[in-house]
Every structure is written in C-alpha cells, then in structure tokens.
Design an enzyme around this catalytic site. Structure first.
Site, PDB file in Angstrom:
ATOM      1  N   GLY A  28       0.819  -1.106   0.146  1.00 14.48           N
ATOM      2  CA  GLY A  28      -0.030   0.111   0.027  1.00 14.48           C
ATOM      3  C   GLY A  28       1.150   1.177  -0.160  1.00 14.48           C
ATOM      4  O   GLY A  28       2.008   1.180   0.367  1.00 14.48           O
ATOM      5  N   CYS A  55       5.418  -6.160   1.090  1.00 10.55           N
ATOM      6  CA  CYS A  55       5.896  -4.647   1.030  1.00 10.55           C
ATOM      7  C   CYS A  55       5.273  -4.327   2.308  1.00 10.55           C
ATOM      8  O   CYS A  55       5.764  -4.454   3.199  1.00 10.55           O
ATOM      9  CB  CYS A  55       5.205  -3.988  -0.230  1.00 10.55           C
ATOM     10  SG  CYS A  55       5.914  -2.359  -0.414  1.00 10.55           S
ATOM     11  N   TYR A  56       4.323  -3.247   2.247  1.00  8.83           N
ATOM     12  CA  TYR A  56       3.603  -2.557   3.530  1.00  8.83           C
ATOM     13  C   TYR A  56       3.232  -3.713   4.401  1.00  8.83           C
ATOM     14  O   TYR A  56       3.448  -3.628   5.737  1.00  8.83           O
ATOM     15  CB  TYR A  56       2.549  -1.625   3.162  1.00  8.83           C
ATOM     16  CG  TYR A  56       1.926  -1.087   4.347  1.00  8.83           C
ATOM     17  CD1 TYR A  56       2.164   0.244   4.786  1.00  8.83           C
ATOM     18  CD2 TYR A  56       0.669  -1.559   5.071  1.00  8.83           C
ATOM     19  CE1 TYR A  56       1.724   0.813   5.800  1.00  8.83           C
ATOM     20  CE2 TYR A  56       0.366  -1.034   5.722  1.00  8.83           C
ATOM     21  CZ  TYR A  56       0.658   0.262   6.418  1.00  8.83           C
ATOM     22  OH  TYR A  56       0.154   0.824   7.696  1.00  8.83           O
ATOM     23  N   HIS A 142       7.833  -7.151  -4.579  1.00 10.59           N
ATOM     24  CA  HIS A 142       6.574  -7.590  -4.986  1.00 10.59           C
ATOM     25  C   HIS A 142       6.417  -8.802  -5.796  1.00 10.59           C
ATOM     26  O   HIS A 142       6.596  -8.778  -6.998  1.00 10.59           O
ATOM     27  CB  HIS A 142       5.869  -6.401  -5.935  1.00 10.59           C
ATOM     28  CG  HIS A 142       5.515  -5.056  -5.010  1.00 10.59           C
ATOM     29  ND1 HIS A 142       4.314  -4.974  -4.587  1.00 10.59           N
ATOM     30  CD2 HIS A 142       6.390  -4.145  -4.590  1.00 10.59           C
ATOM     31  CE1 HIS A 142       4.357  -3.852  -3.723  1.00 10.59           C
ATOM     32  NE2 HIS A 142       5.472  -3.352  -3.739  1.00 10.59           N
ATOM     33  N   GLU A 144       3.858 -10.432  -6.770  1.00  9.72           N
ATOM     34  CA  GLU A 144       2.631 -10.563  -7.629  1.00  9.72           C
ATOM     35  C   GLU A 144       2.816  -9.794  -8.633  1.00  9.72           C
ATOM     36  O   GLU A 144       1.826  -9.901  -9.747  1.00  9.72           O
ATOM     37  CB  GLU A 144       1.382  -9.669  -6.859  1.00  9.72           C
ATOM     38  CG  GLU A 144       1.502  -8.251  -6.841  1.00  9.72           C
ATOM     39  CD  GLU A 144       2.440  -7.729  -5.727  1.00  9.72           C
ATOM     40  OE1 GLU A 144       3.123  -8.259  -5.076  1.00  9.72           O
ATOM     41  OE2 GLU A 144       2.059  -6.493  -5.561  1.00  9.72           O
ATOM     42  N   ASP A 200     -12.971  -6.730 -23.190  1.00  4.95           N
ATOM     43  CA  ASP A 200     -13.744  -6.751 -21.518  1.00  4.95           C
ATOM     44  C   ASP A 200     -15.040  -6.625 -21.894  1.00  4.95           C
ATOM     45  O   ASP A 200     -15.832  -7.822 -21.444  1.00  4.95           O
ATOM     46  CB  ASP A 200     -13.269  -5.725 -20.735  1.00  4.95           C
ATOM     47  CG  ASP A 200     -11.650  -5.718 -20.381  1.00  4.95           C
ATOM     48  OD1 ASP A 200     -11.193  -6.596 -20.603  1.00  4.95           O
ATOM     49  OD2 ASP A 200     -11.210  -4.645 -20.015  1.00  4.95           O
ATOM     50  N   LYS A 342      -7.027  -9.163 -16.342  1.00  2.00           N
ATOM     51  CA  LYS A 342      -6.941  -9.500 -17.886  1.00  2.00           C
ATOM     52  C   LYS A 342      -6.813 -10.753 -18.266  1.00  2.00           C
ATOM     53  O   LYS A 342      -7.289 -11.299 -19.244  1.00  2.00           O
ATOM     54  CB  LYS A 342      -6.143  -8.461 -18.240  1.00  2.00           C
ATOM     55  CG  LYS A 342      -6.302  -7.921 -19.772  1.00  2.00           C
ATOM     56  CD  LYS A 342      -7.538  -7.055 -19.897  1.00  2.00           C
ATOM     57  CE  LYS A 342      -7.622  -6.226 -21.014  1.00  2.00           C
ATOM     58  NZ  LYS A 342      -8.666  -5.266 -20.925  1.00  2.00           N
TER      59      LYS A 342
END
Ligand code: XMP
Length: 486
Positions: A28, A55-56, A142, A144, A200, A342
């Site tokens: 964050g 991270c945070y 990160h 992710e 989308d 996506k």
C-alpha cells in the site's frame, strides 16, 4: 485459487468466518509511521492461518510483532537484484541472486523474535523474513508483479505448500459461477450491454449472453474518440458474432461539445462517463420503457475496482466504468468480470469461443483517445491523434509485436514545437509513442521496441500526419508512470 480483497478494517472474527486457508497482507502507499495508516487486529497472528505480508504488509507485521521498520532514506523503485541468504519454504529452488520488483521508502531493519531474515537487496537489509513455525512470511518486494522473475513461483509455494490449498479456480469454474451469478441477479429482466470493441466488454457480453440469451441487447456508442476503423469493425464483428440486437449510436458531436474547454483529466473522465450513461438511457427508452430494460453490463475488471479506491486503496484514477458513474444512475450494473484480471478474461474469452482478434486485442480505455489527448479535446486534435495512432498500430502489427506488447499507441501532448520541413519553419505538435509490456496493467515496463520499427513509425507519422513535426518515445515504467498519460 479463489481469492478476495478485503479492507484491513474487516475484523479478525469476520475474516475467520470466511474460513481462509491463507491471508496475504498487501502492499500500500502509506508508511507504518503515518497516522492514520492501515493496520490490522494483531490477533490475526494468533489464528494459526498462514500469513504472507507483501511490502507494506511485511512492514506492518514486523512492526506489530515488535521488529523494527526504519526510514533508511534509501528508497528502491523498479528492478532490483536480491540475494537469498537462507532457506525458506517460499524460495524453493530460487537462484542465490535474482531480479525482483521493488517499490518502497521504509525498510525492515530488525526481524521480530522467532523470525529469520532470508534475503536482502542494496536498499532493504531484510528483503524477506519468515517464522516457519507460525507460518508467517514477509517479502519487501512484489511477487505479484510479472517483473519479479520468480514471483508467481513464490505465490504458488505459499498457496500450495504453506497454506495447503488446491488449485480449483479454473476457467470453467469461473464461467460457471459468473453465469450463475448473472442469472440470479437479473432473473427475467432485460439487459443492455455497452460494447466498446474491446476484449472486456466483448467477454462480458458473451458471458451474459450465455447466461440469459436474448434478454440481452447490445449498444455501441461512437464517441468520435475511437481508434481508426473501430466503429466499422465493431459493427461487423458483433452483428455476426452475437445474434442479438445491436444499436449503433453516432454521438461524436455530443462528446466534443461536452468536452469544449475541458483539460483536467479527471473532469474529462467524469464528463465522458456521464454522457455514456445518458446515451445508454436514451437507447433504453428508445427500445421500450426503461422499466423493462433495467440492467447495464459493464466490463469492469478487478484492477479498475481496486484502483477506484475499493477497500481503502489510494484513488489513482477514477475509471469511468466505476468511479465516474453519475449518482442518479437509472440502471442496476451487471459486472460479470468484476473479480477477474485481464489474463483470466482472455482465457475465458477463448473458452467462450470468441474470435482471437477480439480476445487478443490490446486494451483500450473507456474514455478512448480523450485520455491520450493532453489538454483540450477537439475534433481536429482527435483526428491528428487517430491518424498517428493508426500508424503505430499498423507498424507494430507488421513487425509481429502486437501480442507481445500489452499496449502500444500514440499520445498527443498539449505543446507545439519548432521544426523545419521543406526549407520552411513549422510549429506543430509532437507525437509520443507509448509501448509497454505488462501482465495485468497493475505494473508495466516500457517496451524495448526495435529501432527500425521506431524509425518507421516516426518517419511515417511525420510524413503522413498533417500537424505533426516531431516524434518522441516514452521510456517510463509503471510505477512511477501510469500506462496512459492521463
Ligand atoms: P493506467 O493508465 O492507469 O491504465 O496505468 C491501466 C490500464 O487501464 C486502462 N485504462 C482504462 N480503462 N477506463 C477503462 O476502461 C478508463 O478510464 C481507463 N483508464 C485507463 C489503460 O488503457 C491500461 O490498460
């Protein structure tokens, strides 16, 4: 795995009621030293449920368990080399040195009791820590994001080995549950789907069509801010692909009128979002009474939801299909892709049998070219950008790079520069080429386009697009930039 993002204010009891197999405390934008900053009930560390802080999240668990987080003054952003110094369940088979993606100001300098530091980088003395006994892990980088070389492996190790959770969230199960949800939500009601030509809205329409068949009506609004040839292409594809009514609204003048004198990016988004909705309402009432057409399908994805501030994330941009909707909306929204990223949308698009050129089309923002025209949006400036963008699209396709790139397009800044053409001074717009690689649009790297492709694009734009005398290349990753310029 099915996963959900919940705000940190959800209490431990409510979290446990969902019977999680594992919990990830996300990153964050705040520092643990700021007040207020997101925090979590420390009883979470006593539940026995495996935890991974990112991270945070890693800094928060360190602070709450009495380790030390310090303002070292040594921020790290982007690609960073990390050295692993000890074994851990989340780093199985990792090389000693690997590339990870960082985005932090503070750093963990002392691990809490019971933890060991297992990796470091130049700016993070503790880039990863673990307490194997309590199954609590933290990483400063990160995992992710795609740019962390082995990030997906780390998440798999945490989910499968540490949490013991099986992989049951497949394309087929996603489609089944989305179809069921749509049926439950709309019953026998009629639904309007706004097609934009992008993947989308196409996948959302296909899903809804699978769920409720001819209760669905599709509408395509030509805003004057579409890419070259798009309006025609959309009509062709969807009339053939979907055996549903397709209403084509030509509304360019209305959009340009509404945007006169507007150069603030957020204002542009809100104006465009609102006008879209008004037009859909008109389409709906033309089609019958609004009472019988009361749902609107939106191709909203999870990143849009997160970036629009759901669950306390910082509000980066209000995407028109979430944050910019008017308050007095007359439709109830149907958002079958709301929990998906996506790559999942593309996979289920294939599964639903949509044509490849729709499934693999590069994403295009809802507000269209307006967020790539910096400053005022006028028909003339839209024309310049559309012509330049068509050159980028054509040359990228010709070079076989379209699928490799997440997005590649032209941007029109609000400045003019001096040039010389045919012995005459020119004073015209520059065009910026923006090309990025990404997996989910949450982060992106600028694409290293071959120079001969860049050169062909640049010289064609200068020669073919009236009003342009210079071409520049954007070499900014996300973060710190966003993919779009506005
Ligand atoms: P940014 O610029 O935030 O974009 O890095 C991330 C992805 O989202 C797309 N984008 C939008 N899509 N409505 C949309 O439907 C919007 O308002 C919008 N703004 C950005 C962008 O093209 C990129 O793929």
């Amino acid at each position: 795995m099915f996963s959900e993002i919940v705000p940190p204010t959800v209490g431990v009891d409510e979290m446990m009621a969902r019977r999680p197999k594992g919990i990830i405390l996300s990153g964050g934008p705040k520092s643990v030293y700021e007040t207020p900053s997101p925090t979590i009930d420390p009883r979470i560390y006593e539940t026995g449920v495996p935890i991974l802080g990112i991270c945070y999240g890693a800094q928060l668990l360190t602070q709450q368990l009495s380790g030390t987080v310090t303002r070292t003054g040594q921020s790290e952003y982007g690609r960073t080399r990390m050295q692993i110094s000890a074994e851990s369940k989340i780093f199985v088979d990792w090389p000693e040195v690997s590339e990870v993606w960082m985005s932090h100001g503070d750093a963990i300098t002392e691990v809490p009791e019971g933890f060991v530091a297992v990796a470091s980088t130049p700016g993070a003395p503790v880039a990863a820590l673990c307490d194997a006994e309590r199954s609590i892990y933290g990483v400063q980088f990160h995992p992710e994001v795609n740019h962390t070389e082995r990030g997906a492996d780390l998440l798999e190790r945490f989910v499968h080995d540490v949490c013991g959770a099986p992989a049951t969230w497949t394309h087929v199960s996603i489609i089944e549950s989305a179809v069921e949800d749509v049926r439950r939500q709309v019953g026998s009601g009629r639904i309007l789907c706004a097609l934009s030509g992008g993947v989308d809205s196409a996948v959302a329409a296909a899903l809804v069509h699978k769920a409720v068949g001819d209760q669905l009506v599709c509408a395509f609004v030509d805003t004057g801010l579409m890419r070259a040839g798009e309006a025609h292409q959309v009509e062709q594809t969807f009339l053939r692909q979907f055996e549903v009514e397709l209403v084509h609204v030509k509304a360019a003048d209305r959009f340009f009128d509404a945007l006169v004198g507007v150069s603030d990016p957020e204002e542009k988004r809100k104006i465009i979002g609102e006008l879209f909705i008004r037009i859909f309402e008109e389409v709906a009432s033309d089609l019958g009474s609004t009472d019988s057409l009361d749902y609107l399908v939106q191709g909203t994805l999870y990143p849009d939801v997160i970036e629009s501030g759901a669950g306390d994330a910082s509000n980066i941009k209000s995407h028109h299909n979430v944050g910019g909707l008017p308050d007095d909306l007359n439709f109830e929204l149907v958002e079958p892709l709301r929990l998906l990223f996506k790559d999942e949308v593309r996979a289920i698009g294939e599964e639903l049998g949509l044509p490849h050129d729709i499934v693999w089309r590069q994403p295009f923002p809802g507000p269209g070219l307006a967020v790539r025209i910096i400053g005022e949006v006028t028909p003339r400036r839209a024309e310049i950008l559309r012509a330049a963008d068509a050159v980028v699209v054509e040359e990228i396709r010709r070079a076989g790079l379209e699928r490799e790139l997440w997005q590649s397009f032209a941007v029109l800044p609000a400045v003019r520069t001096v040039g010389v053409m045919g012995d005459e001074r020119t004073y015209a717009y520059p065009i910026v080429i923006r090309a990025v690689t990404s997996d989910d649009a949450m982060t992106a790297d600028w694409a290293r386009l071959p120079y001969d492709v860049v050169e062909r694009i640049a010289s064609r734009i200068i020669n073919e697009v009236d009003g342009v005398n210079r071409v520049a290349l954007d070499v900014t990753s996300k973060p710190p930039g966003t993919i779009e310029w506005e």
